[in-house]
Design an enzyme around this catalytic site. Sequence first.
Site, mmCIF file in Angstrom:
data_model
loop_
_atom_site.group_PDB
_atom_site.id
_atom_site.type_symbol
_atom_site.label_atom_id
_atom_site.label_comp_id
_atom_site.label_asym_id
_atom_site.label_seq_id
_atom_site.Cartn_x
_atom_site.Cartn_y
_atom_site.Cartn_z
ATOM 1 N N GLY A 10 48.819 42.173 43.794
ATOM 2 C CA GLY A 10 48.925 41.125 44.556
ATOM 3 C C GLY A 10 49.689 39.742 43.705
ATOM 4 N N ALA A 11 50.509 40.388 43.108
ATOM 5 C CA ALA A 11 51.066 39.361 42.034
ATOM 6 C C ALA A 11 52.359 38.537 42.313
ATOM 7 C CB ALA A 11 51.464 40.019 40.556
ATOM 8 N N VAL A 62 48.428 48.878 48.141
ATOM 9 C CA VAL A 62 46.963 49.527 47.363
ATOM 10 C C VAL A 62 46.135 50.158 48.515
ATOM 11 C CG1 VAL A 62 46.992 47.599 45.786
ATOM 12 C CG2 VAL A 62 46.037 47.249 47.918
ATOM 13 N N ASN A 88 43.793 42.545 41.854
ATOM 14 C CA ASN A 88 43.803 40.883 42.476
ATOM 15 C C ASN A 88 43.990 40.844 43.961
ATOM 16 O OD1 ASN A 88 44.314 37.906 42.485
ATOM 17 N ND2 ASN A 88 46.075 38.720 43.072
ATOM 18 N N SER A 145 35.164 36.721 44.262
ATOM 19 C CA SER A 145 35.204 35.379 44.774
ATOM 20 C C SER A 145 33.737 34.698 44.715
ATOM 21 C CB SER A 145 35.443 35.560 46.434
ATOM 22 O OG SER A 145 35.435 34.174 46.764
ATOM 23 N N TYR A 158 34.520 39.376 54.271
ATOM 24 C CA TYR A 158 35.361 39.047 53.179
ATOM 25 C C TYR A 158 34.072 38.843 52.114
ATOM 26 C CZ TYR A 158 37.877 36.098 49.628
ATOM 27 O OH TYR A 158 38.481 35.756 48.407
ATOM 28 N N ALA A 160 31.528 40.703 51.942
ATOM 29 C CA ALA A 160 31.038 42.179 51.923
ATOM 30 C C ALA A 160 31.950 42.885 50.967
ATOM 31 C CB ALA A 160 30.911 42.821 53.080
ATOM 32 N N THR A 161 33.238 42.609 51.139
ATOM 33 C CA THR A 161 34.218 43.531 50.166
ATOM 34 C C THR A 161 34.122 42.755 48.942
ATOM 35 O OG1 THR A 161 36.007 42.047 51.330
ATOM 36 C CG2 THR A 161 35.872 43.975 52.400
ATOM 37 N N LYS A 162 34.189 41.634 48.793
ATOM 38 C CA LYS A 162 34.177 40.990 47.437
ATOM 39 C C LYS A 162 32.874 41.298 46.705
ATOM 40 C CE LYS A 162 38.442 39.254 47.443
ATOM 41 N NZ LYS A 162 39.365 39.918 46.241
#
Length: 250
Positions: A10-11, A62, A88, A145, A158, A160-162
């Site tokens: 994610g660059a 990804v 990222n 996050s 969001y 939950a995933t982070k």
Amino acid sequence: MQKLNALVTGASRGIGACIAKTLAQDGYHVLLNYCSNEAKAKLIQQEIQNEGGSAELCGFDVSEPSQVNEKFEWIGKTYGGLSVLVNNAGITLDSLLLRLKDEDLDKALSINLKGAIYCTRAGAKLMLKAKQASGTERSIIHISSVIAETGNAGQAVYAATKSGLIGFSKSIARELASRQIRVNVVTPGYIQTDMTEVLTDTQKEAILHQIPLGFFGTPDDVANLVSFLASPKSKYLTGQVISVNGGMYM
């Protein structure tokens, strides 16, 4: 002597782009991952090269394990290994739980969590196989996050995933520590990017009241920490969750 290499997923924009630029300034040959926006990734590459750094485009999704494996195999054949991996890439897809669409749930899990797992699995294999130069570090850094720590209405998936990244990282840190591969997590708070620019002045003011330091962070604040975690200066840090949030969560 060939430069050590670092892959940043994610660059092409925001925090990821800033991390890539900072690692290039640190002397890494940076592999710029992007999924769909090659034009923006090329701009970041050009900026790095204009400043005397070394960067290369590395496009893949990804969330697709076949693409991940293929690209990491290419990295291994081309460079012999990988020194730094920064996971990222991520999306938000905010929604109240009762309005959550199954396809949005699957997409968020696939990119934010499964994508990081796929890349870590493939990256760790390269790190284990590679013959590292004496004194160099091998580091995996996950960008989570503050929402993973505090929770937030409308961002349950969001969060939950982070937060999943945190548990995953602590476990992998234990698995890889004996091989001197370090794994850490950075949890940014509200950082000034194009994602925060869509907030109204009223929303920004409400958020600022939650931040003891009283201002938003910048991508550089996150990138500087990643630079530290990628370097030998942090050689005794692994399995840690480090917040960059102005005191919003302590």
